[in-house]
Design a protein around this motif. Structure first.
Motif, PDB file in Angstrom:
ATOM      1  N   CYS A 216       7.527 -91.002  91.131  1.00 38.22           N
ATOM      2  CA  CYS A 216       6.356 -90.235  91.532  1.00 38.22           C
ATOM      3  C   CYS A 216       6.762 -88.768  91.520  1.00 38.22           C
ATOM      4  O   CYS A 216       7.941 -88.438  91.320  1.00 38.22           O
ATOM      5  N   ARG A 259      10.362 -93.884  93.003  1.00 40.83           N
ATOM      6  CA  ARG A 259       9.382 -94.362  93.972  1.00 40.83           C
ATOM      7  C   ARG A 259      10.060 -95.065  95.161  1.00 40.83           C
ATOM      8  O   ARG A 259       9.643 -94.909  96.304  1.00 40.83           O
ATOM      9  N   GLU A 281       1.026 -89.576  92.405  1.00 34.78           N
ATOM     10  CA  GLU A 281       1.262 -90.659  91.439  1.00 34.78           C
ATOM     11  C   GLU A 281       1.387 -90.082  90.028  1.00 34.78           C
ATOM     12  O   GLU A 281       0.689 -89.127  89.690  1.00 34.78           O
ATOM     13  N   SER A 283       0.677 -91.405  86.255  1.00 32.67           N
ATOM     14  CA  SER A 283       0.146 -92.596  85.607  1.00 32.67           C
ATOM     15  C   SER A 283       0.752 -92.809  84.229  1.00 32.67           C
ATOM     16  O   SER A 283       0.793 -93.936  83.729  1.00 32.67           O
TER      17      SER A 283
END
Ligand code: PRP
Length: 287
Positions: A216, A259, A281, A283
């Motif tokens: 992240c 993460r 986040e 993606s």
């Protein structure tokens, strides 16, 4: 029909543990397709790729034989197949263990106690290799499913099966005697594929999502005196992005963080004097 087309063939599990996660990984990587009913093929939108729905345990051999160009399967099934094929990339999904399991109240304590035992499994090859390593001879009862009930049915003294969450073991009053290994979902590529460039493009797409899912983005502000220590905590994928803030003596830092480490890292940054610590986040990415 797709079988006759020159499209790249990508084999994925049609059902079971790996099927759903595999489909969502492909969709996130921009390989969109729709499977109608129980069709065996689906055409990927905007790419010359046909998805073929197969049994996960048939995928290694079909890929080694060149029947499919790429395949998604478990590294446990790849090892069990014994084919001469190495995983092209791990997909960060379906982490599991292959384990010897016995009844909770069994007297068996370790691999040495298995001499002469009956072992039920769908992994006879890997099980046989493990037993040979431990110098133990057993009778292997080869099955293709429902292995976890075989001790209760009186068919086996121990089983070798996949353990993911452990809930199947609990439900069947079993415990782990020993672990054979850790496995995960992998991409395999046929050595005879006619379109290595398209395979590489798909690999890059999958890599982007696999990396994005395991990282992240962390952003925070930090006083100059603590910047070097903060950068050690968040070295980023390659290096953190550091920019000077309007307020004198303060910097803003942006870095990718695993993460699994993010909560600990946020706490350590806060202890160091960082402010406005934000987790975002990712993606998809290209690194
Ligand atoms: C595997 C395995 C167990 C279960 C373990 O089955 O055979 O039954 O997963 O998972 P757990 O530790 O989370 O309970 P799978 O779903 O792969 O299907 P299968 O029964 O066809 O092997």
């Amino acid at each position: 029909m797709p079988m006759a087309s020159t499209n790249l063939r990508l084999g994925i599990p049609s059902k079971g543990r790996l099927a759903e996660a595999t489909t969502s990984l492909l969709v996130d990587a921009g390989l969109k397709f729709r499977r109608s009913d129980r069709a065996l093929f689906a055409r990927v939108r905007d790419m010359p790729v046909d998805v073929t729905f197969l049994r996960a345990d048939d995928i290694p051999v079909l890929c080694a034989e060149g029947a499919i160009d790429l395949g998604i399967t478990g590294s446990d099934l790849l090892e069990e197949s014994g084919v001469d094929l190495t995983a092209r990339m791990p997909l960060g999904l379906g982490g599991c263990r292959l384990a010897f399991c016995v009844a909770q109240d069994s007297q068996l304590q370790g691999p040495g106690d298995l001499q002469g035992a009956r072992i039920a499994t769908s992994f006879p090859h890997v099980t046989g290799q493990y037993l040979a390593r431990h110098g133990v001879t057993c009778r292997i009862v080869e099955l293709s499913g429902s292995v976890e009930v075989m001790i209760a049915l009186g068919v086996a003294d121990a089983i070798v099966d996949i353990v993911e969450t452990g809930s199947t073991l609990v439900a069947n009053k079993l415990r782990i005697l020993d672990e054979i290994g850790h496995y995960e979902t992998v991409l395999v590529q046929s050595p005879t594929t006619a379109d290595a460039d398209l395979c590489a493009r798909i690999v890059r797409r999958l890599e982007g999502v696999v990396i994005a899912r395991s990282y992240c983005l962390l952003e925070y502000n930090i006083p100059e005196a603590r910047l070097a220590s903060a950068e050690k905590l968040t070295p980023g994928f390659e290096s953190p992005t550091v920019s000077r803030l309007e307020e004198a003596g303060w910097f803003s830092v942006r870095a990718m963080v695993r993460r699994s480490d993010v909560i600990d890292t946020m706490e350590q940054l806060e202890d160091l004097g960082a402010t406005a610590i934000l987790e975002t986040e990712i993606s998809n990415c290209r690194l």
